[in-house]
Scaffold this motif. Structure first.
Motif, PDB file in Angstrom:
ATOM      1  N   MET A 175      39.884  44.499  36.392  1.00  0.00           N
ATOM      2  CA  MET A 175      39.923  43.054  36.186  1.00  0.00           C
ATOM      3  C   MET A 175      40.603  42.365  37.375  1.00  0.00           C
ATOM      4  N   ALA A 176      41.677  42.984  37.898  1.00  0.00           N
ATOM      5  CA  ALA A 176      42.341  42.433  39.078  1.00  0.00           C
ATOM      6  C   ALA A 176      41.383  42.418  40.275  1.00  0.00           C
ATOM      7  N   TYR A 177      40.582  43.477  40.412  1.00  0.00           N
ATOM      8  CA  TYR A 177      39.601  43.550  41.500  1.00  0.00           C
ATOM      9  C   TYR A 177      38.594  42.400  41.374  1.00  0.00           C
ATOM     10  N   LEU A 178      38.157  42.128  40.145  1.00  0.00           N
ATOM     11  CA  LEU A 178      37.227  41.013  39.911  1.00  0.00           C
ATOM     12  C   LEU A 178      37.897  39.669  40.165  1.00  0.00           C
ATOM     13  N   GLN A 179      39.168  39.548  39.793  1.00  0.00           N
ATOM     14  CA  GLN A 179      39.892  38.299  40.077  1.00  0.00           C
ATOM     15  C   GLN A 179      39.935  38.042  41.580  1.00  0.00           C
ATOM     16  N   HIS A 180      40.151  39.097  42.345  1.00  0.00           N
ATOM     17  CA  HIS A 180      40.165  38.966  43.800  1.00  0.00           C
ATOM     18  C   HIS A 180      38.793  38.547  44.304  1.00  0.00           C
ATOM     19  N   MET A 181      37.732  39.187  43.773  1.00  0.00           N
ATOM     20  CA  MET A 181      36.367  38.812  44.150  1.00  0.00           C
ATOM     21  C   MET A 181      36.080  37.345  43.839  1.00  0.00           C
ATOM     22  N   ALA A 182      36.590  36.885  42.680  1.00  0.00           N
ATOM     23  CA  ALA A 182      36.298  35.524  42.229  1.00  0.00           C
ATOM     24  C   ALA A 182      37.135  34.480  42.945  1.00  0.00           C
ATOM     25  N   GLY A 183      37.984  34.900  43.890  1.00  0.00           N
ATOM     26  CA  GLY A 183      38.766  33.950  44.661  1.00  0.00           C
ATOM     27  C   GLY A 183      40.123  33.629  44.072  1.00  0.00           C
ATOM     28  N   HIS A 184      40.676  34.562  43.281  1.00  0.00           N
ATOM     29  CA  HIS A 184      42.001  34.341  42.694  1.00  0.00           C
ATOM     30  C   HIS A 184      42.941  35.487  43.109  1.00  0.00           C
ATOM     31  N   PRO A 185      43.286  35.577  44.385  1.00  0.00           N
ATOM     32  CA  PRO A 185      44.083  36.735  44.846  1.00  0.00           C
ATOM     33  C   PRO A 185      45.483  36.789  44.234  1.00  0.00           C
ATOM     34  N   GLU A 186      46.102  35.621  44.017  1.00  0.00           N
ATOM     35  CA  GLU A 186      47.445  35.638  43.422  1.00  0.00           C
ATOM     36  C   GLU A 186      47.412  36.206  42.003  1.00  0.00           C
ATOM     37  N   ALA A 187      46.408  35.787  41.223  1.00  0.00           N
ATOM     38  CA  ALA A 187      46.269  36.310  39.859  1.00  0.00           C
ATOM     39  C   ALA A 187      46.035  37.810  39.875  1.00  0.00           C
ATOM     40  N   ALA A 188      45.258  38.279  40.867  1.00  0.00           N
ATOM     41  CA  ALA A 188      44.979  39.710  40.968  1.00  0.00           C
ATOM     42  C   ALA A 188      46.262  40.499  41.215  1.00  0.00           C
ATOM     43  N   VAL A 189      47.104  39.989  42.108  1.00  0.00           N
ATOM     44  CA  VAL A 189      48.367  40.675  42.402  1.00  0.00           C
ATOM     45  C   VAL A 189      49.260  40.704  41.164  1.00  0.00           C
ATOM     46  N   ASP A 190      49.321  39.582  40.449  1.00  0.00           N
ATOM     47  CA  ASP A 190      50.151  39.517  39.240  1.00  0.00           C
ATOM     48  C   ASP A 190      49.658  40.499  38.183  1.00  0.00           C
ATOM     49  N   THR A 191      48.340  40.587  38.028  1.00  0.00           N
ATOM     50  CA  THR A 191      47.767  41.486  37.022  1.00  0.00           C
ATOM     51  C   THR A 191      48.144  42.932  37.314  1.00  0.00           C
TER      52      THR A 191
END
Length: 992
Positions: free
Chosen positions: A801-817
């Protein structure tokens, strides 16, 4: 029957309905139930040196001495409610509470023992003077639960407590009364004692804790309180209110009320410490000995005042019998007024639940016409408001301590005591109900080292037991059933359960509701006094408990289908039934039946925990199931399947492998195909982790067993391994299809072992497949929400899910996840989960063009895998780390390791080709990478590998390969709608 009043112990005649001393109703006091457990106090008394005396005296003379001793002892015991159980030669055994329990049975028993000792001293003095003989006794007193059977000629008490009393008696010196821990806890405020060294006793490996009784009077100074917690606000309010009365600013009558042991007197003692110095304190104690119904307590107030002002009491001396009640009250009021005029007076009346009408009328007069500089405190359980100006009275209820304060107090009380396990402190807090006295008693019991201590406060058992004896036997048993149902049950369930104990529930339930021990609502009964239910339950015999728990498990089991969490209650009751049957009738058909039922129920609860990724909980159920003696082949396979998976999931693959090998060696897989399939698949998973090779023949065998079993849980796990095969060959859509089918089956299964892997790999396929990142992320987030509070399941989903968040343009959310997932794995000790988090963090770093950080994180992943003994993923992570380090310029290509390549695994083949190209400085192997990647279906997974290959080709200076890989990268990221990589590509198109 003849006996004693349950309230004041006054002897009552057969057929009487009320006590002639205190007025308590007797008609509702039932006969004791046959064969039930009761909390009693036992007195064991023996004559010292009786053999020698019997040889020196004529039998008739010795018989006369013993007759006087027996008569005096029997009278001392029976006068305060004891029953002589038996005579053993010249020894006497008596029991208090076997027929009717009273809250102060232990105190009466100890005082009776002291009376027997005093008789023996007098008899010894007489014989010494007349015959030159020494006559002495020694006594042991112990409290605890016994089995009683009322149909015998005596109460026929049976239990360990009789042995303890006998051992204490044997260890006592001539003329001594020695008590055990529970008796001391019950009487420490009523008699004077001295602690002794533990008494060595046969059958008690660590000895018995013991106290010598020095006197039958209350100690001059109460035991110092080790701690006073959770009462600061109440103390401040009470002290401020009383100070206003003592300063004559307003009348002050405080009602301090609460249950026994809640800390009412302790609160007032602390308050007195704040007020002392210029204030006199007058204390009157109301008692339950029958004197509270007359003038004794009022005259006791006069005597307490006399002790303060040093003059003789007005109620004493010649002519007192001629004084009227009005004159006595007038004289006491005059003395109080004079005393308060000299110095402020704090008048304390304790145990006002026993207050006499004469004293209450006097207190009402004080309320109506206050004495200046007098503050009055009434302490009790249910404090009556004195008749008069009730508006001047203020209530100060003392509530139970909250769990935090209870834990603080328990920790202080235990001090250096080594608790038997980590759960003991929790049990103490829970069972005390926030009652400081109960916590104090439990801390003492926690120090007992003979096995697990029986953590139940003796004062609660004594006080509640006395009230339970006012109920009918069926009402007590119904209360016990409510305890077995955890305090609440439908009337229909109670009716079914009551059938095991042969009684109907209608009348007992009405009695419980009338006594406010239970409430009825929506067809269900709920206990309002949990402590009463617990004491009632503790009175059930072991055989009755076994039957009750077996019936409750039987009632709850069909409900698991519509309410899956009920499986844990079924497991609890099945395990409780087995434990009871094993103690009550070992080796019987009942025990064997209960063993099988308990093991299967515990396995089902373990599967339920695994379904929610609560692996530590699952291991707890497995441990309990291992303690069950069962040899049924089906159950053995089921237990092995659940435990092997739990060990594997908790990061113990070697243990899992050993469990699988042992189970499949000893039991025919066809006896339980679903469990056998789970075992074989777990074995395949451990082999792949350790050996790096997929055992396709073993997996095919397990899949065949799963299909033949028809079990949705086993089939779903077989589909998971089918998906693993598709992922290895690079067919992400096929893997996703198998996993979606498996997820549907998992939702139908009552105990799938692979929910976390199925959901985690489905999330991974969403990240690696062709579905646009935003849509895939939405599906992944739905899976995450579906996981609820199952931590490991959420970790399995959150990495992709973090990988997808990064793909979707949400790198900060990905790191937090990923940060949250790492914290969970670290806290749970889940090593390969933590390594996976590091690997995904490395992938994000590479996508952000931070190659040194990617190399660092891959090194951390390799270390964790290696420490866990997982050599294959450790080697793969180490090879990827080296590639990133070379691309970052921090490592020489010549230091690149040769990765292990597993057959038919495209990712291993690509990694080996990339390493070879970098190490040899030759781009030729990269052409083979193009060939391999063209056979991989899944834009998400292709884009990540292609990104690495572009960098390798650029380092090697092969611009044609840079263009070929770059063209494929752009196609993959556009198909995936990978916003983050599109930004990277569009920011520097010349690089692609």
């Amino acid at each position: 029957m003849t006996g004693n009043c349950p309230r004041c112990a006054t002897p009552v005649a057969a057929g009487g309905r009320f006590c002639t001393a205190c007025g308590a109703r007797l008609a509702e006091v039932p006969e004791p139930a046959p064969s039930e457990l009761r909390f009693v106090t036992v007195v064991f008394c023996d004559v010292v040196g009786s053999t020698e005396m019997s040889t020196r005296l004529s039998p008739d003379v010795w018989g006369a001495i013993l007759s006087r001793y027996f008569a005096a002892a029997t009278e001392a015991l029976s006068r305060v409610g004891g029953r002589v159980e038996k005579f053993i030669g010249d020894a006497i055994v008596a029991v208090f509470g076997a027929e009717q329990a009273r809250e102060d049975d232990a105190a009466h028993a100890v005082r009776a023992a002291c009376a027997i000792r005093e008789h023996a001293v007098a008899e010894g003095n007489r014989l010494r003077a007349a015959r030159g003989l020494d006559f002495a006794v020694r006594l042991g007193v112990a409290s605890g639960r016994v089995a009683v059977a009322a149909h015998r000629d005596s109460s026929f008490a049976i239990g360990d407590v009789l042995n303890r009393a006998a051992r204490l008696q044997s260890a006592a010196a001539p003329g001594e009364v020695v008590v055990d821990a529970r008796t001391w806890l019950l009487t420490r405020g009523a008699v004077t004692t001295t602690a002794l060294s533990p008494v060595p006793a046969k059958g008690f490996p660590s000895g018995l804790r013991a106290w010598r009784v020095d006197g039958a009077q209350a100690p001059a100074q109460p035991d110092a309180d080790p701690a006073f917690v959770g009462r600061d606000d109440l103390l401040s309010r009470l002290a401020g209110y009383l100070r206003g009365g003592l300063d004559a600013r307003h009348p002050a009558v405080a009602l301090v009320e609460g249950e026994a042991g809640i800390g009412k007197s302790r609160l007032l003692d602390r308050c007195w410490q704040d007020l002392a110095g210029d204030v006199d304190r007058v204390v009157v104690r109301c008692t339950a000995d029958g004197s509270h119904v007359g003038l004794r307590s009022l005259l006791g107030l006069d005597e307490a005042l006399a002790r303060v002002d040093g003059r003789a009491a007005q109620s004493q001396g010649a002519g007192v019998s001629a004084r009227t009640l009005g004159e006595v009250r007038w004289a006491i009021r005059g003395r109080l007024t004079a005393l308060a005029a000299r110095r402020p007076v704090l008048l304390v009346v304790e145990d006002t639940q026993w207050v006499a009408p004469a004293l209450m009328e006097f207190l009402a007069d004080l309320v109506s016409s206050p004495v200046p500089r007098l503050a009055t405190v009434l302490i009790g359980r249910d404090v009556p408001i004195p008749v008069g100006q009730a508006t001047t009275v203020r209530r100060f209820p003392v509530p139970p301590l909250d769990p935090g304060d209870s834990r603080r107090l328990a920790t202080l009380l235990c001090g250096d005591i080594e608790l038997h396990d980590g759960d003991t402190l929790n049990q103490m807090v829970e069972r005390s109900g926030g009652n400081p006295l109960y916590l104090t008693q439990l801390a003492t019991l926690a120090g007992e080292s003979d096995g697990r201590p029986d953590l139940f406060p003796p004062s609660a058992e004594a006080a509640v037991g006395a009230n339970l004896d006012l109920l009918s036997q069926p009402a007590r048993r119904l209360l016990a059933l409510l305890a077995a149902f955890a305090g609440r049950a439908t009337v229909a369930d109670l009716t079914e359960a009551a059938s095991t104990l042969d009684f109907a529930v209608e009348d007992p339930l009405a009695q419980l509701v009338e006594r406010r021990l239970a409430v009825l609502a929506d067809g269900a009964a709920e206990c309002t006094v949990p402590m009463a239910a617990e004491v009632a339950y503790r009175r059930l015999t072991v055989g009755d408990r076994a039957s009750v728990h077996e019936k409750v498990a039987e009632l709850l089991r069909p409900r698991v289908v519509r309410d899956p969490p009920e499986v844990e209650r079924v497991a609890h009751h099945a395990a409780s039934a087995y434990t009871a049957w094993r103690e009550f009738n070992p080796g019987s058909d009942d025990e064997r039946r209960a063993a099988t039922d308990a093991a299967r129920s515990l396995c089902a609860a373990g599967r339920f925990a695994i379904l929610h990724s609560a692996i530590p909980v699952a291991l707890g159920y497995v441990t309990m199931a291992r303690d069950v003696d069962v040899d049924d082949a089906t159950t053995v396979l089921e237990l092995a399947a659940v435990e092997a998976y739990a060990r594997f999931a908790s990061g113990e693959p070697q243990v899992a492998r050993s469990l699988v090998e042992a189970a499949l060696r000893d039991v025919d897989p066809e006896s339980h195909r679903a469990a056998a399939a789970d075992l074989i698949l777990t074995a395949a998973a451990t082999a792949e982790l350790f050996d790096g090779e997929r055992d396709r023949a073993r997996i095919a065998r397990a899949q065949a067993l799963a299909r033949r079993s028809g079990d949705p849980g086993a089939i779903s796990r077989a589909l998971l391994f089918q998906a693993y095969g598709a992922i290895e060959t690079g067919d992400i859509p096929a893997a996703q299809s198998a996993l979606e089918e498996a997820a549907t089956l998992v939702r139908q299964a009552s105990g799938s072992l692979s929910r976390a892997e199925i959901y985690g790999n489905l999330a991974l396929c969403l990240a690696n497949g062709d579905q646009p990142a935003a849509a895939a992320l939405e599906t992944c987030e739905r899976l995450y929400r579906e996981a609820g509070r199952a931590d490991l399941l959420r970790v399995a989903i959150s990495c992709p899910m973090a990988y997808l968040q990064h793909m979707a343009g949400h790198p900060e959310a990905a790191v937090d996840t990923l940060s949250t997932a790492g914290s969970v794995c670290d806290e749970l000790g889940h090593r390969h989960g933590l390594a996976a988090v590091y690997s995904f963090r490395a992938a994000l770093a590479e996508r952000d063009d931070d190659l040194p950080r990617a190399a660092e994180l891959l090194g951390m992943a390799a270390d964790v895998y290696g420490h866990a003994g997982l050599n294959d993923p450790a080697g793969r992570a180490r090879a990827r780390q080296a590639v990133m380090a070379v691309l970052a310029g921090s490592q020489s290509p010549s230091q690149l390791p040769t990765p292990h390549v597993r057959a038919a695994r495209w990712a291993d083949e690509v990694l080996a080709l990339v390493v070879a190209a970098l190490r040899d400085g030759d781009a030729t192997p990269l052409a083979d990478v193009l060939r391999v990647l063209d056979g991989v279906r899944g834009a998400g997974v292709r884009s990540g590998v292609l990104l690495t290959c572009v960098r390798v080709a650029r380092r090697l200076g092969d611009l044609s390969l840079v263009a070929a890989f770059g063209e494929r990268v752009q196609a993959a990221v556009r198909l995936k709608s990978d916003v983050r990589l599109l930004e990277l590509v569009e920011a520097a198109p010349e690089r692609w």
